[in-house]
Scaffold this motif. Structure first.
Motif, PDB file in Angstrom:
ATOM      1  N   PRO A  26       0.788  -1.490   0.354  1.00  0.00           N
ATOM      2  CA  PRO A  26       0.234   0.177   0.391  1.00  0.00           C
ATOM      3  C   PRO A  26       0.946   1.608  -0.217  1.00  0.00           C
ATOM      4  CG  PRO A  26      -0.856  -1.448   1.430  1.00  0.00           C
ATOM      5  CD  PRO A  26       0.399  -2.540   1.102  1.00  0.00           C
ATOM      6  N   ARG A  27       0.881   2.443  -0.812  1.00  0.00           N
ATOM      7  CA  ARG A  27       0.875   3.188  -0.904  1.00  0.00           C
ATOM      8  C   ARG A  27       0.569   4.584   0.089  1.00  0.00           C
ATOM      9  NH1 ARG A  27       0.051   2.948  -7.562  1.00  0.00           N
ATOM     10  NH2 ARG A  27      -1.673   2.705  -6.230  1.00  0.00           N
ATOM     11  N   ASP A  28      -0.702   4.709   0.712  1.00  0.00           N
ATOM     12  CA  ASP A  28      -1.488   5.063   0.931  1.00  0.00           C
ATOM     13  C   ASP A  28      -2.701   4.534   2.193  1.00  0.00           C
ATOM     14  OD1 ASP A  28      -3.782   5.348  -0.630  1.00  0.00           O
ATOM     15  OD2 ASP A  28      -2.779   6.916  -1.665  1.00  0.00           O
ATOM     16  N   PHE A  29      -3.368   4.791   3.116  1.00  0.00           N
ATOM     17  CA  PHE A  29      -3.433   4.446   3.803  1.00  0.00           C
ATOM     18  C   PHE A  29      -5.496   3.504   3.189  1.00  0.00           C
ATOM     19  CE2 PHE A  29      -2.621   6.578   7.013  1.00  0.00           C
ATOM     20  CZ  PHE A  29      -1.717   5.777   7.796  1.00  0.00           C
ATOM     21  N   SER A  30      -5.638   4.538   1.846  1.00  0.00           N
ATOM     22  CA  SER A  30      -7.264   3.677   0.792  1.00  0.00           C
ATOM     23  C   SER A  30      -6.607   3.167   0.923  1.00  0.00           C
ATOM     24  CB  SER A  30      -7.035   5.437  -0.207  1.00  0.00           C
ATOM     25  OG  SER A  30      -5.844   4.783  -0.966  1.00  0.00           O
ATOM     26  N   GLU A  31      -5.181   2.091   0.245  1.00  0.00           N
ATOM     27  CA  GLU A  31      -4.928   0.860   0.149  1.00  0.00           C
ATOM     28  C   GLU A  31      -4.587  -0.286   1.451  1.00  0.00           C
ATOM     29  OE1 GLU A  31      -1.377   1.404  -2.693  1.00  0.00           O
ATOM     30  OE2 GLU A  31      -3.065   2.477  -4.470  1.00  0.00           O
ATOM     31  N   PHE A  32      -4.660   0.401   2.180  1.00  0.00           N
ATOM     32  CA  PHE A  32      -4.405  -0.497   3.601  1.00  0.00           C
ATOM     33  C   PHE A  32      -5.305  -1.048   4.168  1.00  0.00           C
ATOM     34  CE2 PHE A  32      -2.039  -1.354   8.076  1.00  0.00           C
ATOM     35  CZ  PHE A  32      -1.463  -0.867   7.925  1.00  0.00           C
ATOM     36  N   VAL A  33      -5.032  -2.170   4.930  1.00  0.00           N
ATOM     37  CA  VAL A  33      -6.076  -3.552   5.103  1.00  0.00           C
ATOM     38  C   VAL A  33      -5.578  -3.949   6.630  1.00  0.00           C
ATOM     39  CG1 VAL A  33      -6.907  -4.208   2.891  1.00  0.00           C
ATOM     40  CG2 VAL A  33      -4.930  -5.567   4.094  1.00  0.00           C
ATOM     41  N   GLY A  34      -6.505  -3.862   7.012  1.00  0.00           N
ATOM     42  CA  GLY A  34      -6.181  -4.457   8.919  1.00  0.00           C
ATOM     43  C   GLY A  34      -5.983  -3.239   9.905  1.00  0.00           C
ATOM     44  N   GLN A  35      -5.461  -3.543  10.853  1.00  0.00           N
ATOM     45  CA  GLN A  35      -5.133  -2.701  11.553  1.00  0.00           C
ATOM     46  C   GLN A  35      -6.084  -1.487  12.203  1.00  0.00           C
ATOM     47  OE1 GLN A  35      -3.393  -4.200  13.299  1.00  0.00           O
ATOM     48  NE2 GLN A  35      -2.692  -5.348  11.752  1.00  0.00           N
ATOM     49  N   GLU A  36      -8.109  -1.442  11.778  1.00  0.00           N
ATOM     50  CA  GLU A  36      -8.503  -0.287  12.062  1.00  0.00           C
ATOM     51  C   GLU A  36      -8.584   0.584  13.577  1.00  0.00           C
ATOM     52  OE1 GLU A  36     -11.470   0.765  10.382  1.00  0.00           O
ATOM     53  OE2 GLU A  36      -9.485   0.087   8.453  1.00  0.00           O
ATOM     54  N   HIS A  37      -7.997  -0.423  14.370  1.00  0.00           N
ATOM     55  CA  HIS A  37      -7.416   0.373  15.420  1.00  0.00           C
ATOM     56  C   HIS A  37      -6.338   1.470  16.091  1.00  0.00           C
ATOM     57  CE1 HIS A  37      -4.544  -2.827  15.678  1.00  0.00           C
ATOM     58  NE2 HIS A  37      -4.445  -2.488  16.743  1.00  0.00           N
ATOM     59  N   LEU A  38      -5.944   1.204  14.591  1.00  0.00           N
ATOM     60  CA  LEU A  38      -5.081   2.422  14.347  1.00  0.00           C
ATOM     61  C   LEU A  38      -5.151   3.126  13.469  1.00  0.00           C
ATOM     62  CD1 LEU A  38      -1.706  -0.465  15.438  1.00  0.00           C
ATOM     63  CD2 LEU A  38      -2.659   1.224  17.192  1.00  0.00           C
ATOM     64  N   VAL A  39      -4.888   2.540  12.024  1.00  0.00           N
ATOM     65  CA  VAL A  39      -5.341   3.329  11.070  1.00  0.00           C
ATOM     66  C   VAL A  39      -6.732   3.503  10.667  1.00  0.00           C
ATOM     67  CG1 VAL A  39      -3.006   3.342  10.665  1.00  0.00           C
ATOM     68  CG2 VAL A  39      -4.295   1.313   9.738  1.00  0.00           C
ATOM     69  N   GLY A  40      -7.910   3.587  11.281  1.00  0.00           N
ATOM     70  CA  GLY A  40      -9.212   4.132  10.681  1.00  0.00           C
ATOM     71  C   GLY A  40      -9.397   4.963  10.537  1.00  0.00           C
ATOM     72  N   GLU A  41     -10.451   5.554  10.195  1.00  0.00           N
ATOM     73  CA  GLU A  41     -10.709   6.604   9.859  1.00  0.00           C
ATOM     74  C   GLU A  41     -10.590   7.868  11.836  1.00  0.00           C
ATOM     75  OE1 GLU A  41     -11.234   9.733   7.764  1.00  0.00           O
ATOM     76  OE2 GLU A  41     -10.823   7.639   6.210  1.00  0.00           O
ATOM     77  N   GLY A  42      -9.677   8.498  11.879  1.00  0.00           N
ATOM     78  CA  GLY A  42     -10.452   9.278  13.541  1.00  0.00           C
ATOM     79  C   GLY A  42      -9.364   8.830  14.207  1.00  0.00           C
ATOM     80  N   LYS A  43      -8.181   7.650  14.300  1.00  0.00           N
ATOM     81  CA  LYS A  43      -7.447   7.161  15.023  1.00  0.00           C
ATOM     82  C   LYS A  43      -5.997   7.541  15.259  1.00  0.00           C
ATOM     83  CE  LYS A  43     -10.526   3.600  15.534  1.00  0.00           C
ATOM     84  NZ  LYS A  43     -11.041   3.630  17.504  1.00  0.00           N
ATOM     85  N   LEU A  44      -5.363   7.391  15.982  1.00  0.00           N
ATOM     86  CA  LEU A  44      -4.539   8.077  16.738  1.00  0.00           C
ATOM     87  C   LEU A  44      -3.805   8.329  15.893  1.00  0.00           C
ATOM     88  CD1 LEU A  44      -2.785   9.841  18.834  1.00  0.00           C
ATOM     89  CD2 LEU A  44      -2.117   7.956  20.118  1.00  0.00           C
ATOM     90  N   LEU A  45      -2.781   7.199  15.647  1.00  0.00           N
ATOM     91  CA  LEU A  45      -1.705   6.829  14.842  1.00  0.00           C
ATOM     92  C   LEU A  45      -1.556   7.160  13.372  1.00  0.00           C
ATOM     93  CD1 LEU A  45       1.247   5.718  14.348  1.00  0.00           C
ATOM     94  CD2 LEU A  45      -0.163   3.524  14.187  1.00  0.00           C
ATOM     95  N   ARG A  46      -3.137   7.137  12.862  1.00  0.00           N
ATOM     96  CA  ARG A  46      -2.980   7.514  11.650  1.00  0.00           C
ATOM     97  C   ARG A  46      -3.757   9.012  11.833  1.00  0.00           C
ATOM     98  NH1 ARG A  46      -7.777   5.564   7.201  1.00  0.00           N
ATOM     99  NH2 ARG A  46      -7.714   7.308   5.665  1.00  0.00           N
ATOM    100  N   GLN A  47      -3.940   9.817  12.538  1.00  0.00           N
ATOM    101  CA  GLN A  47      -3.647  10.529  12.725  1.00  0.00           C
ATOM    102  C   GLN A  47      -2.312  11.742  12.572  1.00  0.00           C
ATOM    103  OE1 GLN A  47      -6.500  12.204  15.848  1.00  0.00           O
ATOM    104  NE2 GLN A  47      -8.033  12.163  14.717  1.00  0.00           N
ATOM    105  N   MET A  48      -1.144  10.993  13.319  1.00  0.00           N
ATOM    106  CA  MET A  48       0.071  11.863  14.132  1.00  0.00           C
ATOM    107  C   MET A  48       0.780  11.368  12.417  1.00  0.00           C
ATOM    108  SD  MET A  48       0.588  10.427  17.514  1.00  0.00           S
ATOM    109  CE  MET A  48       0.515   8.550  17.092  1.00  0.00           C
ATOM    110  N   ILE A  49       0.451  10.499  11.530  1.00  0.00           N
ATOM    111  CA  ILE A  49       1.151   9.882  10.264  1.00  0.00           C
ATOM    112  C   ILE A  49       0.470  11.615   9.698  1.00  0.00           C
ATOM    113  CG2 ILE A  49       1.719   8.588   8.112  1.00  0.00           C
ATOM    114  CD1 ILE A  49       1.183   6.553  10.634  1.00  0.00           C
ATOM    115  N   GLU A  50      -0.640  11.546   9.203  1.00  0.00           N
ATOM    116  CA  GLU A  50      -1.566  12.257   8.440  1.00  0.00           C
ATOM    117  C   GLU A  50      -1.030  13.625   8.386  1.00  0.00           C
ATOM    118  OE1 GLU A  50      -5.270   9.696   6.604  1.00  0.00           O
ATOM    119  OE2 GLU A  50      -5.406  11.787   8.321  1.00  0.00           O
ATOM    120  N   ASN A  51      -0.909  14.178   9.674  1.00  0.00           N
ATOM    121  CA  ASN A  51      -0.613  14.877  10.249  1.00  0.00           C
ATOM    122  C   ASN A  51       1.093  15.882   9.863  1.00  0.00           C
ATOM    123  OD1 ASN A  51      -3.027  16.353   9.749  1.00  0.00           O
ATOM    124  ND2 ASN A  51      -3.237  15.639  12.902  1.00  0.00           N
ATOM    125  N   ASP A  52       1.854  14.635   9.812  1.00  0.00           N
ATOM    126  CA  ASP A  52       3.038  14.379   9.765  1.00  0.00           C
ATOM    127  C   ASP A  52       4.000  14.685  11.295  1.00  0.00           C
ATOM    128  OD1 ASP A  52       5.983  13.928   8.716  1.00  0.00           O
ATOM    129  OD2 ASP A  52       5.551  15.305   7.826  1.00  0.00           O
TER     130      ASP A  52
END
Length: 462
Positions: A26-52
């Protein structure tokens, strides 16, 4: 129909030899599967990565669940310099070179994100080399590990990192991933592949939560499938059965999962659950565990958790250990099943372990008092003159075959370590011990080993 060649009809990337899992990373979160508890919409880790705005972190999880993929997503989204580092091929010299460049970058306002795959393979000295640079902000460290970081990452370094636990990928997510690989031009999008979801589900179950493994199996299935005259490729049940011979069990005989599963076996037996115990036994044996290791744990369990509630448990456990030693796998699997079921259904008593731990605590917490004189041997005249053995009463000389004579140091007289539970055969031990203590402490004149006392014991008197 004819068998398809390994590279016939596939993309140029595949023809160049790049594995399907690498092409479909996967190149970005739209292609990522699994780990919804970390990188699902609004989850902490995803927000930190997207906000750099990522902190130093440890990504912990089994193989093929997205640790390296997450690092690649960070590399694609961050404005910092991203450096990949292998704990397998790099040493202290390479670490110092990278740290030097990172420190120079920090001075001119350039951030460095350092990704270390298999960080648990670094020794203490190598891990210590990162610590000052993490502390002063020269690097943002992302470490990936399949091992429990509590044991494999230095506590000082671990305390400065956020730990994110990745889980095995669900079957539905793996099916979604494989279906995408079939349709995407990076995968097999240029080929007309026919495969039922039921077959993809079997591949996913076989992969046991590992995305890389599932894509690898799919790639091999495509390479070995039959191609029709119309150019379509069909993956059949027969194709799959020819490829899959053994499930990819997550079981590392020297890693954390080893201890997790032996713990599950032990606690299932302790909780008198033979079905769960046999399941965990099979997980260990099918994963390649040494049967003698399991047998040794059963021998320990026979005294730690069963004890005198069923004295035969220790005898049977030792016999099973001998059988495992003489037969090996797979012949001894049934013997291990026998002892595991027996121990699970045996009456339980932890009185042996409790007794020892209480005595050991007194040994470690109290003064090491001398052995009472009356129970010391006196082989020399000097020892006799010093009253060694004076006052000793030989139990066999009395009709009761027991003497009212303390054998503990003075400060521990009356201390009790063994307290039988009264379950199973230990009920007799409990009655017998009560009779001994009552007679020794003067609460009764009935000799504890008299016929009447023996009758009381065999009747389970308390």
């Amino acid at each position: 129909m004819r068998q398809m060649s390994l590279i016939e009809g596939v993309s140029q990337a595949d023809a160049a030899g790049e594995p399907l899992a690498a092409r479909m990373r996967p190149r970005d979160f739209s292609e990522f599967v699994g780990q919804e508890h970390l990188v699902g919409e609004g989850k902490l880790l995803r927000q930190m990565i997207e906000n750099d705005r990522i902190p130093s972190m440890i990504l912990w999880g089994p193989p093929g669940v997205g640790k390296t993929t997450l690092a690649n997503v960070v590399a694609n989204l961050t404005r910092a310099e991203f450096v990949t580092f292998s704990a397998v091929t790099s040493g202290i010299r390479e670490i110092k070179e990278i740290m030097s460049r990172a420190e120079s970058g920090r001075r001119v306002g350039v951030r460095t994100v350092l990704f270390i795959d298999e960080i648990h393979r670094f020794n203490k000295a190598q891990q210590d080399a990162f610590l000052p640079y993490v502390e002063q902000g020269s690097i943002i460290l992302i470490g990936a590990t399949t091992e429990n970081p509590s044991f494999e990452v230095n506590s000082a370094l671990l305390s400065r990192c956020k730990v994110f636990t990745l889980k095995a990928i669900e079957v539905d997510d793996l099916v979604k991933l494989m279906r995408r690989a079939i349709q995407d031009k990076r995968g097999f999008g240029s080929i007309n592949i026919k495969v039922d979801d039921s077959i993809l589900e079997k591949i996913a179950i076989h992969a046991n939560g590992d995305a890389r493994h599932s894509l690898g199996t799919l790639e091999t299935a495509v390479a070995n499938a039959m191609i029709s005259t119309d150019g379509s490729v069909e993956i059949t049940e027969q194709t799959l059965s020819d490829l899959i011979s053994r499930k990819a069990l997550i079981y590392d005989k020297s890693g954390e999962e080893h201890y997790n599963i032996i713990s599950a076996l032990h606690k299932s037996m302790r909780n008198s659950d033979p079905d769960a115990a046999v399941y965990w036994l099979a997980r260990m044996l099918e994963g390649g565990e040494d049967p003698l290791y399991i047998a040794r744990r059963c021998v320990r369990f026979a005294s730690e958790d069963v004890g005198l509630a069923d004295p035969n448990a220790l005898l049977l456990a030792n016999n099973v250990w001998d059988a495992c030693h003489n037969l090996g796998v797979p012949e001894c699997n049934v013997h291990l099943t026998q002892i595991v079921v027996y121990l699970a259904l045996a009456p339980k008593s932890n009185a042996m372990e409790v007794a020892y731990l209480k005595a050991a605590k007194d040994v470690n917490d109290r003064l090491a008092e001398p052995v009472p004189l009356h129970i010391r041997n006196a082989p020399t005249r000097l020892m006799k003159e010093l009253d060694y053995g004076k006052g000793y009463k030989y139990a066999h000389d009395s009709d009761e075959k027991i003497a009212r004579m303390p054998c503990l140091p003075d400060s521990l007289v009356g201390r009790r370590y063994y307290e039988p539970t009264g379950l199973g055969a230990e009920s007799k031990m409990k009655a017998r011990l009560k009779a001994v203590r009552d007679w020794r402490e003067g609460r009764t004149n009935e000799p504890p080993f008299s016929s009447q006392a023996y009758t009381n014991v065999t009747n389970g008197a308390k």
